[in-house]
Design a protein around this motif. Structure first.
Motif, PDB file in Angstrom:
ATOM      1  N   LEU A   1      34.436  32.744  41.832  1.00 35.65           N
ATOM      2  CA  LEU A   1      34.096  34.108  41.472  1.00 35.65           C
ATOM      3  C   LEU A   1      35.353  35.151  42.061  1.00 35.65           C
ATOM      4  O   LEU A   1      35.494  36.303  41.752  1.00 35.65           O
ATOM      5  CB  LEU A   1      32.886  34.864  42.038  1.00 35.65           C
ATOM      6  CG  LEU A   1      31.526  34.241  41.321  1.00 35.65           C
ATOM      7  CD1 LEU A   1      30.289  34.433  42.315  1.00 35.65           C
ATOM      8  CD2 LEU A   1      31.486  34.575  40.035  1.00 35.65           C
ATOM      9  N   ARG A   2      36.023  34.572  42.881  1.00 33.73           N
ATOM     10  CA  ARG A   2      37.430  35.254  43.472  1.00 33.73           C
ATOM     11  C   ARG A   2      38.386  35.538  42.401  1.00 33.73           C
ATOM     12  O   ARG A   2      38.836  36.553  42.024  1.00 33.73           O
ATOM     13  CB  ARG A   2      38.062  34.279  44.426  1.00 33.73           C
ATOM     14  CG  ARG A   2      39.142  35.151  45.147  1.00 33.73           C
ATOM     15  CD  ARG A   2      39.073  35.512  46.152  1.00 33.73           C
ATOM     16  NE  ARG A   2      39.763  36.778  46.586  1.00 33.73           N
ATOM     17  CZ  ARG A   2      39.792  37.390  47.635  1.00 33.73           C
ATOM     18  NH1 ARG A   2      38.651  36.962  48.673  1.00 33.73           N
ATOM     19  NH2 ARG A   2      40.471  38.348  47.888  1.00 33.73           N
TER      20      ARG A   2
ATOM     21  N   PHE B   1      32.719  31.207  46.017  1.00 32.06           N
ATOM     22  CA  PHE B   1      33.772  32.500  46.356  1.00 32.06           C
ATOM     23  C   PHE B   1      34.836  31.989  47.113  1.00 32.06           C
ATOM     24  O   PHE B   1      34.659  31.752  48.297  1.00 32.06           O
ATOM     25  CB  PHE B   1      33.110  33.580  47.004  1.00 32.06           C
ATOM     26  CG  PHE B   1      33.791  34.850  46.971  1.00 32.06           C
ATOM     27  CD1 PHE B   1      33.902  35.715  46.039  1.00 32.06           C
ATOM     28  CD2 PHE B   1      34.430  35.089  48.108  1.00 32.06           C
ATOM     29  CE1 PHE B   1      34.672  36.607  46.035  1.00 32.06           C
ATOM     30  CE2 PHE B   1      35.171  36.198  48.322  1.00 32.06           C
ATOM     31  CZ  PHE B   1      35.307  37.139  47.408  1.00 32.06           C
ATOM     32  N   ASP B   2      36.077  32.070  46.721  1.00 31.87           N
ATOM     33  CA  ASP B   2      37.335  31.613  47.356  1.00 31.87           C
ATOM     34  C   ASP B   2      37.379  30.346  48.048  1.00 31.87           C
ATOM     35  O   ASP B   2      37.707  30.296  49.190  1.00 31.87           O
ATOM     36  CB  ASP B   2      37.528  32.876  48.426  1.00 31.87           C
ATOM     37  CG  ASP B   2      39.129  32.875  48.740  1.00 31.87           C
ATOM     38  OD1 ASP B   2      39.887  32.248  48.163  1.00 31.87           O
ATOM     39  OD2 ASP B   2      39.139  33.554  49.721  1.00 31.87           O
TER      40      ASP B   2
ATOM     41  N   ALA C   1      24.986  36.161  46.225  1.00 34.24           N
ATOM     42  CA  ALA C   1      25.574  35.414  47.400  1.00 34.24           C
ATOM     43  C   ALA C   1      26.349  34.044  46.700  1.00 34.24           C
ATOM     44  O   ALA C   1      25.852  33.509  45.663  1.00 34.24           O
ATOM     45  CB  ALA C   1      24.307  35.024  48.239  1.00 34.24           C
ATOM     46  N   THR C   2      27.223  33.288  47.690  1.00 32.93           N
ATOM     47  CA  THR C   2      27.579  31.998  47.084  1.00 32.93           C
ATOM     48  C   THR C   2      27.311  31.158  48.323  1.00 32.93           C
ATOM     49  O   THR C   2      27.240  31.493  49.418  1.00 32.93           O
ATOM     50  CB  THR C   2      29.272  32.217  47.024  1.00 32.93           C
ATOM     51  OG1 THR C   2      29.683  32.836  47.813  1.00 32.93           O
ATOM     52  CG2 THR C   2      29.382  32.850  45.771  1.00 32.93           C
ATOM     53  N   PRO C   3      27.322  29.879  47.949  1.00 33.12           N
ATOM     54  CA  PRO C   3      27.423  29.207  46.791  1.00 33.12           C
ATOM     55  C   PRO C   3      25.867  29.523  46.048  1.00 33.12           C
ATOM     56  O   PRO C   3      24.785  29.569  46.622  1.00 33.12           O
ATOM     57  CB  PRO C   3      27.450  27.718  46.966  1.00 33.12           C
ATOM     58  CG  PRO C   3      26.925  27.527  48.301  1.00 33.12           C
ATOM     59  CD  PRO C   3      27.136  28.646  49.136  1.00 33.12           C
TER      60      PRO C   3
END
Lengths: 98, 503
Positions: free
Chosen positions: A44-45, A12-13, A58-60
């Motif tokens: 996913l951003r 994410f980002d 949740a990421t990663p």
């Protein structure tokens, strides 16, 4: 498909180069799979619809899409021993599999 | 980004519109903040949350997002439809959105190392922004945390809460707990994070289910203390707050006849028209007769009345009535009377109360008789019974109608029952009926021991039950200790001594 292992890493980002999970996963794959694997990185951003579709909270997150069964690991894989076990590279601690 | 914390900061509240809950919450949930709903499995968390969303959308026209960690959208929509809440329609019309975090069919979810929840917040945010939602219900955070095991729950919940607060939504987050009392939830830290914590309980007490809601804390706001019973009816949650009602009830000085001129005289001119009257006595002393007379008299003056009977069937009541020249069947036919017979065992106290309130609401009576309260006491716990009586009396008082309760005492001669001790303070008038054994004969005696706001006869009057009903005679003379159950004759000399002591 000649390569039997297929992974998707959801971030994410974050750029792959900045990601500990990416670094750890690459290293494990090199060590256990001799480079015979597919790895796709998704931010996913930029593709948020995938989070709903794949139900990511949740990421990663790493999905091992092949071989079956599909396995998901949440986290940055900071412990190589357990990560290798969960990714299916090892079937038993202290014994190399596959 | 720092927020100035002012001790007297005014908290804006969002009404839930859930029946009775806003009274307990002193107005509703904290606006643009996170409230936590804690309870064991089956305590009603999902229904509370769903009703919160349903009423927000349909009654306050505020859109909402349902974040589900447990059940699928399809299942939720199906389960909740039995309450008449059409969630599918809300989804189709863009007023409700689901964020499902439960589709995961992956074999083994494993947590390994560091991670963050921004994507979760992002998903909720996307749904909130898409339909411009103002309310969020998260059900349940425990199902989520269970998957995360060793994860730092407190930090994550803080992240989630502040993210929700930043979105400007009013949220309710449910959390599972594993025991009804004792440690609050699986993750102690949850309560520190939220501005408002509600606990739902679902306990088995003397073979009866009892549901309660309690406000454990409410940052920056007053709230009602203690546990309040609630029931889940076919139209949703109904909380029974005992407070706040008594305060609004006014009292009138208007009198209303009991149906017996002599009894009216003993009470100083009849019952007050918005008072609660308790008649207590052993079996066979005429309690059913008095309640039948009470409702019959209302009907005679073209007023409506309801008789809730927990001991006898409709046929029995009608037959008894005709034995005392009271034609209850005719009154019912003319629409002035409604007789509702129920077995005390047929439902829990909350459900009985709810049904009674519904019947009262529909029929709009000026008088309500319950024969007998003690029949209910028999099948529920002392605490539930007390709450039932408090709720019922405050409801009747609020309606400003006359309530007439009977209570059967266990012993034939004298004695007081649990019921009496429990409800005597709630009633405005108390009438005692007793058997009196004197000179080898059983006689019946009646006395008014309390008549709030009025003078009344203090004597114990003998009465008999005839084909015309209850006939009062003369006061007992030369006998004492009737009410305590061991009457004895008093000599003239003793009486003089006593009189001197008193005057």
């Amino acid at each position: 498909m000649s390569k039997s292992y297929r992974f998707v890493l959801y971030l994410f980002d974050e750029l792959p180069e900045e990601s500990a999970a990416y670094f750890n996963l690459r290293r494990l794959c090199e060590e256990y799979l001799n480079g015979l694997y597919d790895l796709k990185v998704v931010d996913l951003r930029t593709s948020p619809e995938l989070a709903n579709e794949k139900d990511i909270f949740a990421t990663p997150t790493v999905d091992r899409e092949a071989p079956e069964p599909v396995t998901r690991i949440v986290g940055d894989l900071s412990d190589p021993e357990t990560a290798a076990l969960h990714l299916g590279f090892k079937t038993h601690p202290h014994k190399k599999g596959n | 980004m720092t927020e100035t914390v002012h001790p007297k900061r005014h908290i804006e509240k969002v009404p839930t519109n859930i029946h009775g809950l806003d009274i307990v919450l002193n107005g509703g949930l904290p606006e643009r903040r996170v409230a936590l709903l804690v309870g064991t499995a089956g305590s009603g968390k999902t229904i509370f949350g769903c009703e919160f969303l349903w009423r927000s959308i349909t009654e306050q026209k505020e859109n909402a997002v349902f974040v589900s960690f447990e059940e699928s959208q399809e299942r939720i929509v199906r389960n909740i439809s039995s309450f008449g809440w059409d969630f599918q329609e809300l989804v189709d019309s863009g007023r409700l959105a689901f964020v499902e975090l439960n589709k995961s069919t992956l074999a083994a979810d494993v947590i390994e190392g560091e991670f963050d929840l921004r994507i979760l917040v992002e998903r909720i945010k996307a749904a909130v922004e898409q339909i411009q939602a103002k309310r969020v219900f998260v059900d349940s955070i425990s199902a989520f945390f269970e998957q995360l095991r060793q994860a730092p729950v407190r930090r994550m919940l803080l992240d989630l809460s502040s993210a929700l607060a930043e979105l400007g939504v009013t949220s309710l987050i449910s959390a599972e707990r594993y025991e009804e009392y004792g440690s609050l939830s699986a993750y102690k830290s949850e309560t520190f994070v939220s501005d408002c914590v509600l606990i739902l309980r679902h306990i088995l007490e003397e073979e009866k289910t009892r549901r309660t809601v309690q406000v454990l804390k409410y940052r920056g706001s007053g709230h009602s203390q203690g546990e309040y019973p609630f029931t889940i009816s076919n139209s949703g949650v109904v909380v029974m707050p005992n407070v706040g009602m008594e305060l609004t009830s006014k009292s009138s000085m208007q009198r209303t006849p009991s149906g017996n001129a002599e009894l009216d005289r003993m009470c100083g001119g009849g019952f007050f028209r918005d008072s609660i009257i308790l008649v207590s006595g052993p079996t066979g002393t005429g309690k059913t007769l008095l309640s039948s007379q009470f409702v019959h008299t209302a009907c005679m003056q073209d007023e409506k009345a309801i008789l809730f009977a927990f001991e006898e069937s409709r046929e029995q009541l009608f037959r008894n009535g005709s034995g005392w020249s009271l034609d209850l069947a005719e009154m019912e036919k003319r629409g002035f009377l409604k007789v509702v017979c129920n077995y005390p065992e047929s439902a829990g106290p909350e459900d009985h109360l709810l049904r009674m309130k519904q019947v009262i609401e529909e029929f709009q009576p000026q008088r309500i008789a319950v024969d007998s309260l003690s029949a209910l006491e028999r099948v529920i716990s002392v605490r539930s019974f007390r709450e039932f009586v408090i709720s019922l009396t405050s409801h009747i008082k609020q309606l400003q109608v006359a309530g007439f309760f009977t209570n059967t005492t266990a012993t034939l001669l004298g004695g007081e029952s649990i019921t009496e001790t429990h409800i005597s303070t709630l009633t405005d008038s108390i009438l005692l009926l007793r058997y009196v054994e004197t000179g080898g004969r059983m006689r019946r005696g009646m006395t008014v021991i309390k008549m709030r706001g009025s003078d009344h006869e203090k004597e114990i009057v003998e009465y008999s039950i005839t084909g015309k009903g209850l006939e009062l005679g003369k006061p007992f003379r030369g006998v004492e200790s009737i009410m305590t159950g061991s009457p004895r004759a008093v000599t003239e000399m003793e009486r003089d001594v006593l009189r001197k002591m008193v005057h």
